[in-house]
Design a protein around this motif. Structure first.
Motif, PDB file in Angstrom:
ATOM      1  N   LEU A  70     -20.584   2.731   1.287  1.00 35.34           N
ATOM      2  CA  LEU A  70     -19.908   3.919   1.786  1.00 35.34           C
ATOM      3  C   LEU A  70     -20.213   5.137   0.923  1.00 35.34           C
ATOM      4  O   LEU A  70     -20.493   4.999  -0.280  1.00 35.34           O
ATOM      5  CB  LEU A  70     -18.391   3.689   1.820  1.00 35.34           C
ATOM      6  CG  LEU A  70     -17.886   2.643   2.818  1.00 35.34           C
ATOM      7  CD1 LEU A  70     -16.413   2.349   2.571  1.00 35.34           C
ATOM      8  CD2 LEU A  70     -18.097   3.130   4.250  1.00 35.34           C
ATOM      9  N   PRO A  71     -20.178   6.344   1.493  1.00 35.50           N
ATOM     10  CA  PRO A  71     -20.436   7.555   0.714  1.00 35.50           C
ATOM     11  C   PRO A  71     -19.422   7.754  -0.411  1.00 35.50           C
ATOM     12  O   PRO A  71     -19.749   8.269  -1.476  1.00 35.50           O
ATOM     13  CB  PRO A  71     -20.316   8.691   1.748  1.00 35.50           C
ATOM     14  CG  PRO A  71     -20.408   8.039   3.081  1.00 35.50           C
ATOM     15  CD  PRO A  71     -19.920   6.646   2.911  1.00 35.50           C
ATOM     16  N   GLU A  72     -18.167   7.344  -0.149  1.00 38.27           N
ATOM     17  CA  GLU A  72     -17.115   7.451  -1.158  1.00 38.27           C
ATOM     18  C   GLU A  72     -16.352   6.140  -1.233  1.00 38.27           C
ATOM     19  O   GLU A  72     -16.114   5.494  -0.210  1.00 38.27           O
ATOM     20  CB  GLU A  72     -16.136   8.585  -0.807  1.00 38.27           C
ATOM     21  CG  GLU A  72     -16.764   9.967  -0.815  1.00 38.27           C
ATOM     22  CD  GLU A  72     -15.751  11.047  -0.448  1.00 38.27           C
ATOM     23  OE1 GLU A  72     -14.555  10.706  -0.267  1.00 38.27           O
ATOM     24  OE2 GLU A  72     -16.147  12.212  -0.346  1.00 38.27           O
ATOM     25  N   ASP A  73     -15.956   5.759  -2.449  1.00 38.54           N
ATOM     26  CA  ASP A  73     -15.190   4.529  -2.613  1.00 38.54           C
ATOM     27  C   ASP A  73     -13.806   4.660  -1.979  1.00 38.54           C
ATOM     28  O   ASP A  73     -13.196   5.739  -1.999  1.00 38.54           O
ATOM     29  CB  ASP A  73     -15.011   4.208  -4.107  1.00 38.54           C
ATOM     30  CG  ASP A  73     -16.286   3.666  -4.735  1.00 38.54           C
ATOM     31  OD1 ASP A  73     -17.274   3.486  -3.993  1.00 38.54           O
ATOM     32  OD2 ASP A  73     -16.294   3.437  -5.954  1.00 38.54           O
ATOM     33  N   ILE A  74     -13.321   3.558  -1.422  1.00 42.80           N
ATOM     34  CA  ILE A  74     -11.937   3.491  -0.951  1.00 42.80           C
ATOM     35  C   ILE A  74     -11.070   3.203  -2.177  1.00 42.80           C
ATOM     36  O   ILE A  74     -11.221   2.150  -2.810  1.00 42.80           O
ATOM     37  CB  ILE A  74     -11.749   2.377   0.094  1.00 42.80           C
ATOM     38  CG1 ILE A  74     -12.671   2.614   1.300  1.00 42.80           C
ATOM     39  CG2 ILE A  74     -10.291   2.289   0.541  1.00 42.80           C
ATOM     40  CD1 ILE A  74     -12.697   1.451   2.282  1.00 42.80           C
ATOM     41  N   PRO A  75     -10.176   4.119  -2.558  1.00 44.67           N
ATOM     42  CA  PRO A  75      -9.358   3.887  -3.765  1.00 44.67           C
ATOM     43  C   PRO A  75      -8.375   2.737  -3.571  1.00 44.67           C
ATOM     44  O   PRO A  75      -7.897   2.492  -2.462  1.00 44.67           O
ATOM     45  CB  PRO A  75      -8.616   5.216  -3.942  1.00 44.67           C
ATOM     46  CG  PRO A  75      -8.585   5.835  -2.588  1.00 44.67           C
ATOM     47  CD  PRO A  75      -9.840   5.397  -1.905  1.00 44.67           C
ATOM     48  N   ILE A  76      -8.072   2.029  -4.649  1.00 45.73           N
ATOM     49  CA  ILE A  76      -7.140   0.907  -4.621  1.00 45.73           C
ATOM     50  C   ILE A  76      -5.861   1.299  -5.341  1.00 45.73           C
ATOM     51  O   ILE A  76      -5.895   1.771  -6.485  1.00 45.73           O
ATOM     52  CB  ILE A  76      -7.748  -0.349  -5.271  1.00 45.73           C
ATOM     53  CG1 ILE A  76      -9.052  -0.751  -4.559  1.00 45.73           C
ATOM     54  CG2 ILE A  76      -6.757  -1.505  -5.251  1.00 45.73           C
ATOM     55  CD1 ILE A  76      -9.786  -1.887  -5.242  1.00 45.73           C
ATOM     56  N   LYS A  77      -4.729   1.101  -4.680  1.00 46.32           N
ATOM     57  CA  LYS A  77      -3.418   1.379  -5.282  1.00 46.32           C
ATOM     58  C   LYS A  77      -2.572   0.119  -5.244  1.00 46.32           C
ATOM     59  O   LYS A  77      -2.830  -0.802  -4.466  1.00 46.32           O
ATOM     60  CB  LYS A  77      -2.705   2.505  -4.515  1.00 46.32           C
ATOM     61  CG  LYS A  77      -3.430   3.836  -4.544  1.00 46.32           C
ATOM     62  CD  LYS A  77      -2.616   4.908  -3.823  1.00 46.32           C
ATOM     63  CE  LYS A  77      -3.313   6.264  -3.860  1.00 46.32           C
ATOM     64  NZ  LYS A  77      -2.505   7.327  -3.203  1.00 46.32           N
ATOM     65  N   SER A  78      -1.539   0.096  -6.051  1.00 47.12           N
ATOM     66  CA  SER A  78      -0.600  -1.018  -6.030  1.00 47.12           C
ATOM     67  C   SER A  78       0.458  -0.777  -4.957  1.00 47.12           C
ATOM     68  O   SER A  78       0.959   0.338  -4.798  1.00 47.12           O
ATOM     69  CB  SER A  78       0.087  -1.160  -7.386  1.00 47.12           C
ATOM     70  OG  SER A  78       1.138  -2.108  -7.301  1.00 47.12           O
ATOM     71  N   ALA A  79       0.787  -1.840  -4.219  1.00 44.66           N
ATOM     72  CA  ALA A  79       1.800  -1.721  -3.159  1.00 44.66           C
ATOM     73  C   ALA A  79       3.216  -1.904  -3.690  1.00 44.66           C
ATOM     74  O   ALA A  79       4.184  -1.763  -2.932  1.00 44.66           O
ATOM     75  CB  ALA A  79       1.533  -2.758  -2.075  1.00 44.66           C
ATOM     76  N   GLN A  80       3.353  -2.189  -4.990  1.00 44.01           N
ATOM     77  CA  GLN A  80       4.677  -2.511  -5.532  1.00 44.01           C
ATOM     78  C   GLN A  80       5.655  -1.338  -5.411  1.00 44.01           C
ATOM     79  O   GLN A  80       6.874  -1.550  -5.292  1.00 44.01           O
ATOM     80  CB  GLN A  80       4.562  -2.946  -6.996  1.00 44.01           C
ATOM     81  CG  GLN A  80       3.876  -4.291  -7.161  1.00 44.01           C
ATOM     82  CD  GLN A  80       3.865  -4.769  -8.600  1.00 44.01           C
ATOM     83  OE1 GLN A  80       4.588  -4.244  -9.446  1.00 44.01           O
ATOM     84  NE2 GLN A  80       3.035  -5.761  -8.889  1.00 44.01           N
ATOM     85  N   ALA A  81       5.123  -0.107  -5.421  1.00 44.75           N
ATOM     86  CA  ALA A  81       6.009   1.060  -5.361  1.00 44.75           C
ATOM     87  C   ALA A  81       6.461   1.375  -3.933  1.00 44.75           C
ATOM     88  O   ALA A  81       7.373   2.194  -3.737  1.00 44.75           O
ATOM     89  CB  ALA A  81       5.308   2.280  -5.963  1.00 44.75           C
ATOM     90  N   LEU A  82       5.836   0.755  -2.916  1.00 47.82           N
ATOM     91  CA  LEU A  82       6.191   1.042  -1.529  1.00 47.82           C
ATOM     92  C   LEU A  82       7.516   0.378  -1.164  1.00 47.82           C
ATOM     93  O   LEU A  82       7.764  -0.776  -1.505  1.00 47.82           O
ATOM     94  CB  LEU A  82       5.095   0.535  -0.588  1.00 47.82           C
ATOM     95  CG  LEU A  82       3.741   1.256  -0.659  1.00 47.82           C
ATOM     96  CD1 LEU A  82       2.704   0.506   0.163  1.00 47.82           C
ATOM     97  CD2 LEU A  82       3.870   2.689  -0.173  1.00 47.82           C
ATOM     98  N   ARG A  83       8.362   1.117  -0.452  1.00 41.99           N
ATOM     99  CA  ARG A  83       9.663   0.607  -0.041  1.00 41.99           C
ATOM    100  C   ARG A  83       9.873   0.832   1.452  1.00 41.99           C
ATOM    101  O   ARG A  83       9.544   1.905   1.976  1.00 41.99           O
ATOM    102  CB  ARG A  83      10.799   1.290  -0.817  1.00 41.99           C
ATOM    103  CG  ARG A  83      10.815   0.984  -2.303  1.00 41.99           C
ATOM    104  CD  ARG A  83      11.247  -0.468  -2.556  1.00 41.99           C
ATOM    105  NE  ARG A  83      11.289  -0.776  -3.981  1.00 41.99           N
ATOM    106  CZ  ARG A  83      10.251  -1.274  -4.662  1.00 41.99           C
ATOM    107  NH1 ARG A  83       9.106  -1.519  -4.039  1.00 41.99           N
ATOM    108  NH2 ARG A  83      10.361  -1.536  -5.951  1.00 41.99           N
TER     109      ARG A  83
END
Length: 463
Positions: free
Chosen positions: A365-378
């Motif tokens: 891909l032209p740009e990386d898909i960033p990875i985040k942690s789902a722990q903060a999602l509510r």
């Protein structure tokens, strides 16, 4: 070219385009139309939603007007992977052909009785749109004469091959080559790989290959990956839906069981949900798609196979419940959002085992898909977006001489519902659909129960 008037289309089509307020062609249409209208065979790699249907419909109908078929056999044949896409393509042809006299557009697909379709062929249509299996069956019964076909269109050819229609397509294309002469063959696909290249080489003549760069559509899509624990996927989907509050969202799952389980859980959480998976009956699929497109539900949970060939205009959020097996499928999924110049968000849920696969995607891909942690999602139940409308099924349609105007008039005048409370209205052969605001649902249903529409009692119920 900046407007359709410069393409030299027949007067009837120019008037239809004006009626529909189509003025500026899309990038795909600008790239294709000169070659299409000159009669060349072309193979186009373009994503769903890029305007290809309008391009090939204009080509076939313009040829129908300017090169009449004296034999009155079908003038154009369009093959599509699914019933839903066939219906959408048929509708686009019908809109454009309104100003052309004696132009019958006929859809032929499986999942419904074949006898009414055979009966419709007694009066030759100008254009036949259908799925490969049903078209092959009807040709095999000698009920469809291809000798007058001047335009053959393979729409979403990659999807037809993926769905196992290769043998049927070969049979139909061979039959067409035997019966008709001087056929312009148009191939549209989201990818241009090995099997598509074979179709191009075997059935097209010196075809011009047009590849549309989808960099602009990618720029409209914000991609994010969230790392989740294996037992937190369902919760994370609910959290994302309550966080983004999209008017419409599609969640892609790998299996039918995942679709059913996730749909059940989200419904329990309070979301308005429909599912789309391979073991549903055709009427269930049709109802689900109609409700989703009519803004009567916000969330569709679907497998890749079940969702192929859908044409959904605007989806604010796509969630990949699991990362797809390859980049082409991933691209097809996220291409459901960020369409027609609108911004969209595509979220992919991954665990430790999926991270290697995502790294492989990022390398292409032209740009990386960033990875985040789902722990903060509510998940916040009080932030669930309610659908704009409620769907009503009306047990009458074209066969009962019912029109959109009849339904609209009955709801606004007899039930005294304001027009702003009414969404889309669709009239089918024997059944119709109307979307109304929840506050007007009881009065609308009471009107159908207690009064007559066009002098008849017509039943209606909430879907």
């Amino acid at each position: 070219m900046s407007d359709f008037a410069q393409y030299g289309l027949c007067d009837e089509l120019n008037v239809s385009l004006s009626d529909l307020k189509y003025t500026e062609p899309t990038a795909t249409q600008q790239a294709c139309l000169p070659s299409l209208l000159s009669g060349k065979d072309i193979a186009v790699e373009a994503k769903t939603g890029s305007g290809k249907t309008l391009a090939f419909a204009l080509t076939a109908l313009n040829k129908f007007v300017t090169q009449p078929n004296i034999e009155q056999h079908p003038h154009a044949l369009v093959l599509c992977p699914t019933r839903e896409l066939a219906e959408q393509v048929t509708y686009q042809f019908q809109l454009l052909a309104k100003r052309i006299a004696n132009t019958k557009i006929l859809a032929l697909y499986g999942g419904v009785a074949i006898a009414p379709q055979l009966n419709s062929l007694r009066h030759a249509p100008a254009v036949v749109v259908g799925t490969p299996g049903r078209i092959m069956d009807i040709i095999g019964q000698s009920k469809l004469d291809l000798s007058g076909v001047k335009t053959l269109i393979l729409d979403e050819a990659d999807r037809m091959l993926d769905m196992g229609f290769s043998d049927q397509m070969d049979w139909i294309l061979s039959a067409l080559n035997r019966q008709a002469s001087d056929v312009q063959t148009l191939l549209f696909s989201a990818t241009f790989g090995g099997n598509i290249k074979k179709l191009n080489e075997q059935y097209q003549r010196n075809a011009e290959v047009i590849v549309l760069d989808d960099a602009h559509s990618r720029a409209n899509i914000e991609q994010i990956a969230y790392k989740v624990l294996p037992d937190k996927r369902e919760y994370t989907v609910a959290a994302l839906l309550s966080e983004y509050q999209p008017d419409s969202a599609i969640v892609f799952c790998q299996t039918r069981v995942e679709v059913m389980n996730l749909a059940s859980q989200l419904a329990d959480d309070g979301f308005s949900v429909v599912q789309l998976q391979g073991e549903m009956e055709q009427f269930e699929r049709s109802n689900a798609i109609t409700l989703f497109k009519g803004d009567c539900v916000n969330v569709m949970i679907a497998t890749d196979v079940a969702a192929r060939g859908l044409d959904i205009a605007s989806v604010g959020l796509v969630i990949n419940y699991r990362i797809s097996d390859d980049l082409d499928i991933h691209t097809h999924r996220i291409g459901r959002t960020g369409r027609a110049g609108e911004k969209g968000v595509a979220v992919t849920l991954i665990d430790d085992l999926d991270e290697t696969k995502l790294i492989g995607f990022n390398a292409q891909l032209p740009e990386d898909i960033p990875i985040k942690s789902a722990q903060a999602l509510r998940f916040h139940a009080n932030r669930i977006k309610e659908p704009l409308y409620t769907g009503i099924q009306i047990d009458a349609g074209k066969k009962q001489k019912l029109s959109k105007g009849d339904i609209l008039g009955a709801i606004t005048k007899q039930a005294k519902i304001p027009a702003k409370d009414i969404g889309i209205i669709q009239v089918g052969t024997h059944k119709s659909f109307a979307a109304v605001k929840l506050r007007s649902l009881k009065r609308t249903l009471a009107m159908f129960r207690e009064e007559r529409v066009k002098g008849k009692r017509i039943r209606a119920r909430k879907l």
